[in-house]
Write an enzyme that holds these catalytic residues in place. Structure first.
Site, PDB file in Angstrom:
ATOM      1  N   ARG A 108       0.809  -1.220   0.000  1.00  0.00           N
ATOM      2  CA  ARG A 108       0.000   0.000   0.000  1.00  0.00           C
ATOM      3  C   ARG A 108       0.839   1.265   0.000  1.00  0.00           C
ATOM      4  O   ARG A 108       0.362   2.335  -0.331  1.00  0.00           O
ATOM      5  CB  ARG A 108      -0.917   0.028   1.229  1.00  0.00           C
ATOM      6  CG  ARG A 108      -1.886  -1.127   1.309  1.00  0.00           C
ATOM      7  CD  ARG A 108      -2.549  -1.194   2.658  1.00  0.00           C
ATOM      8  NE  ARG A 108      -1.529  -1.446   3.684  1.00  0.00           N
ATOM      9  CZ  ARG A 108      -1.729  -1.332   4.999  1.00  0.00           C
ATOM     10  NH1 ARG A 108      -2.907  -0.952   5.457  1.00  0.00           N
ATOM     11  NH2 ARG A 108      -0.767  -1.590   5.848  1.00  0.00           N
TER      12      ARG A 108
ATOM     13  N   ASN B  88       6.866  24.861   9.209  1.00  0.00           N
ATOM     14  CA  ASN B  88       7.074  25.602   7.971  1.00  0.00           C
ATOM     15  C   ASN B  88       7.356  24.619   6.845  1.00  0.00           C
ATOM     16  O   ASN B  88       7.858  23.521   7.092  1.00  0.00           O
ATOM     17  CB  ASN B  88       8.266  26.556   8.108  1.00  0.00           C
ATOM     18  CG  ASN B  88       8.075  27.549   9.216  1.00  0.00           C
ATOM     19  OD1 ASN B  88       7.010  28.133   9.374  1.00  0.00           O
ATOM     20  ND2 ASN B  88       9.106  27.764  10.011  1.00  0.00           N
TER      21      ASN B  88
ATOM     22  N   ARG C 164      19.244  27.849   0.192  1.00  0.00           N
ATOM     23  CA  ARG C 164      18.625  28.733   1.194  1.00  0.00           C
ATOM     24  C   ARG C 164      19.520  28.725   2.423  1.00  0.00           C
ATOM     25  O   ARG C 164      19.791  27.690   2.988  1.00  0.00           O
ATOM     26  CB  ARG C 164      17.220  28.242   1.537  1.00  0.00           C
ATOM     27  CG  ARG C 164      16.260  28.275   0.354  1.00  0.00           C
ATOM     28  CD  ARG C 164      14.871  27.799   0.785  1.00  0.00           C
ATOM     29  NE  ARG C 164      13.954  27.700  -0.319  1.00  0.00           N
ATOM     30  CZ  ARG C 164      13.052  28.626  -0.648  1.00  0.00           C
ATOM     31  NH1 ARG C 164      12.964  29.737   0.054  1.00  0.00           N
ATOM     32  NH2 ARG C 164      12.242  28.436  -1.662  1.00  0.00           N
TER      33      ARG C 164
ATOM     34  N   HIS D 297      20.877  30.665   7.587  1.00  0.00           N
ATOM     35  CA  HIS D 297      19.978  31.521   8.366  1.00  0.00           C
ATOM     36  C   HIS D 297      19.977  31.166   9.849  1.00  0.00           C
ATOM     37  O   HIS D 297      20.200  30.021  10.218  1.00  0.00           O
ATOM     38  CB  HIS D 297      18.532  31.350   7.874  1.00  0.00           C
ATOM     39  CG  HIS D 297      18.347  31.655   6.429  1.00  0.00           C
ATOM     40  ND1 HIS D 297      17.425  31.009   5.656  1.00  0.00           N
ATOM     41  CD2 HIS D 297      18.958  32.553   5.605  1.00  0.00           C
ATOM     42  CE1 HIS D 297      17.462  31.483   4.416  1.00  0.00           C
ATOM     43  NE2 HIS D 297      18.391  32.410   4.365  1.00  0.00           N
TER      44      HIS D 297
ATOM     45  N   LYS E 247      15.434  23.804  15.405  1.00  0.00           N
ATOM     46  CA  LYS E 247      14.686  23.315  14.244  1.00  0.00           C
ATOM     47  C   LYS E 247      14.774  21.793  14.160  1.00  0.00           C
ATOM     48  O   LYS E 247      15.817  21.206  14.452  1.00  0.00           O
ATOM     49  CB  LYS E 247      15.265  23.886  12.948  1.00  0.00           C
ATOM     50  CG  LYS E 247      15.180  25.381  12.832  1.00  0.00           C
ATOM     51  CD  LYS E 247      15.835  25.877  11.547  1.00  0.00           C
ATOM     52  CE  LYS E 247      15.759  27.384  11.453  1.00  0.00           C
ATOM     53  NZ  LYS E 247      16.418  27.900  10.250  1.00  0.00           N
TER      54      LYS E 247
ATOM     55  N   HIS F 110      21.727  27.696   9.700  1.00  0.00           N
ATOM     56  CA  HIS F 110      21.212  26.549   8.954  1.00  0.00           C
ATOM     57  C   HIS F 110      20.963  26.921   7.499  1.00  0.00           C
ATOM     58  O   HIS F 110      20.542  28.041   7.199  1.00  0.00           O
ATOM     59  CB  HIS F 110      19.902  26.077   9.598  1.00  0.00           C
ATOM     60  CG  HIS F 110      19.182  25.059   8.784  1.00  0.00           C
ATOM     61  ND1 HIS F 110      18.064  25.361   8.048  1.00  0.00           N
ATOM     62  CD2 HIS F 110      19.444  23.755   8.571  1.00  0.00           C
ATOM     63  CE1 HIS F 110      17.656  24.269   7.418  1.00  0.00           C
ATOM     64  NE2 HIS F 110      18.473  23.281   7.709  1.00  0.00           N
TER      65      HIS F 110
ATOM     66  N   TYR G  65       9.871  21.866   8.295  1.00  0.00           N
ATOM     67  CA  TYR G  65      10.578  21.912   9.574  1.00  0.00           C
ATOM     68  C   TYR G  65       9.714  22.516  10.665  1.00  0.00           C
ATOM     69  O   TYR G  65       8.845  23.339  10.427  1.00  0.00           O
ATOM     70  CB  TYR G  65      11.906  22.660   9.453  1.00  0.00           C
ATOM     71  CG  TYR G  65      11.841  24.076   8.926  1.00  0.00           C
ATOM     72  CD1 TYR G  65      11.982  25.161   9.782  1.00  0.00           C
ATOM     73  CD2 TYR G  65      11.673  24.324   7.571  1.00  0.00           C
ATOM     74  CE1 TYR G  65      11.953  26.458   9.300  1.00  0.00           C
ATOM     75  CE2 TYR G  65      11.651  25.620   7.079  1.00  0.00           C
ATOM     76  CZ  TYR G  65      11.781  26.680   7.947  1.00  0.00           C
ATOM     77  OH  TYR G  65      11.745  27.975   7.472  1.00  0.00           O
TER      78      TYR G  65
ATOM     79  N   GLU H 119      16.179  38.267  12.499  1.00  0.00           N
ATOM     80  CA  GLU H 119      16.770  37.401  11.479  1.00  0.00           C
ATOM     81  C   GLU H 119      18.191  37.835  11.161  1.00  0.00           C
ATOM     82  O   GLU H 119      18.534  39.016  11.190  1.00  0.00           O
ATOM     83  CB  GLU H 119      15.895  37.323  10.226  1.00  0.00           C
ATOM     84  CG  GLU H 119      15.912  38.529   9.350  1.00  0.00           C
ATOM     85  CD  GLU H 119      15.073  38.336   8.085  1.00  0.00           C
ATOM     86  OE1 GLU H 119      14.605  37.223   7.810  1.00  0.00           O
ATOM     87  OE2 GLU H 119      14.895  39.325   7.383  1.00  0.00           O
TER      88      GLU H 119
ATOM     89  N   LYS I 247      19.120  38.720  -0.524  1.00  0.00           N
ATOM     90  CA  LYS I 247      19.339  38.857   0.918  1.00  0.00           C
ATOM     91  C   LYS I 247      20.419  37.875   1.389  1.00  0.00           C
ATOM     92  O   LYS I 247      21.310  38.239   2.160  1.00  0.00           O
ATOM     93  CB  LYS I 247      18.029  38.619   1.681  1.00  0.00           C
ATOM     94  CG  LYS I 247      18.158  38.839   3.166  1.00  0.00           C
ATOM     95  CD  LYS I 247      16.883  38.915   3.968  1.00  0.00           C
ATOM     96  CE  LYS I 247      15.727  38.112   3.551  1.00  0.00           C
ATOM     97  NZ  LYS I 247      14.609  38.151   4.500  1.00  0.00           N
TER      98      LYS I 247
END
Length: 182
Positions: A23, A48, A58, A61, A71, A118, A131, A142, A168
Site C-alpha cells: 500500500r 514551515n 537557502r 539563516h 529546528k 542553517h 521543519y 533574522e 538577501k
C-alpha cells in the site's frame, strides 16, 4: 526512531522506523516523549514548508538572541544537502559545520539546536522541505552568514555559477563579521 548524536554536540540525526507494504508506507515523524528522552525538552510552536528547484540554496539563516530557534528539519520529496554551522563562540566546535543528505527516500530528520546557522541546497529537480521551530519567525531578529564563507569551508557539490539564492542571502556577512551566540 533512532537518535544519532553527531560530532557536533546537540545536533542529532533522527531515523524513523518505516513500515512499508504493497500500500505504501507509514512512519511516525514526531513523538514528544521519545524526543525528550533522547534530546531534551523542546516546545515546537510552528511548522514551515518550502518547495524549491534544483540548485536553490537557502541559508545560512538563524535568528538572534532570545528569538533564536531550534529546528527539526526533513524532506518530504526530493533530495537536499542540509547544513548546520555552530555559531556558539564558547563552543569547542565553533565555526564547524555538519552536512547531511535528507531525502524523501531516506526519511532522515536533523535536529538543530539554538546557536546554529542553517541552510540547504536542493540536489533533485524539486524538493519539498518541512521543519518545526520552537520560536516564531521574527524579522527583527533574522540574521545570516554567507553560504560560501571560505572560513567555514562548506564543500557544496554544485558549480557556484548555477546556485540560485536570494539577494538577501548574498548580502549576509562572513562568520568573522557576524553576530554570533556566546
Amino acid at each position: 526512531m533512532k537518535y544519532i548524536e553527531t560530532e557536533i554536540k546537540g545536533v542529532y540525526i533522527i531515523e524513523p522506523q518505516v513500515f512499508a507494504d504493497q500500500r505504501g508506507y507509514f512512519m511516525e515523524t514526531w513523538k514528544q516523549e521519545e524526543f525528550e528522552q533522547h534530546i531534551g525538552k523542546v516546545a515546537f510552536l510552528q511548522d514551515n514548508e518550502s518547495k524549491s528547484t534544483y540548485g536553490v540554496l537557502r541559508g545560512l539563516h538563524y535568528q538572534k538572541g532570545e528569538l533564536s530557534q531550534a529546528k527539526l528539519v526533513r524532506v518530504i520529496s526530493g533530495r537536499v544537502l542540509d547544513v548546520a554551522v555552530d555559531i556558539r563562540r564558547s563552543s569547542p566546535t565553533f565555526g564547524r559545520h555538519l552536512m547531511v543528505e535528507l531525502s524523501g527516500d531516506n526519511k532522515r530528520q536533523l535536529f538543530i539546536p539554538r546557536g546554529f546557522a542553517h541552510g540547504f541546497l536542493v540536489l533533485s529537480d524539486e524538493a519539498v522541505f518541512t521543519y518545526k521551530v520552537d520560536n516564531v519567525y521574527a524579522p527583527q531578529a533574522e540574521a545570516g552568514i554567507r553560504w560560501n564563507d571560505p572560513d567555514i569551508g562548506i564543500n557544496w557539490p554544485i558549480d557556484p555559477a548555477v546556485v540560485i539564492t536570494s539577494s538577501k542571502d548574498l548580502a549576509h556577512p562572513l562568520l568573522k563579521d557576524a553576530e554570533c551566540f556566546e
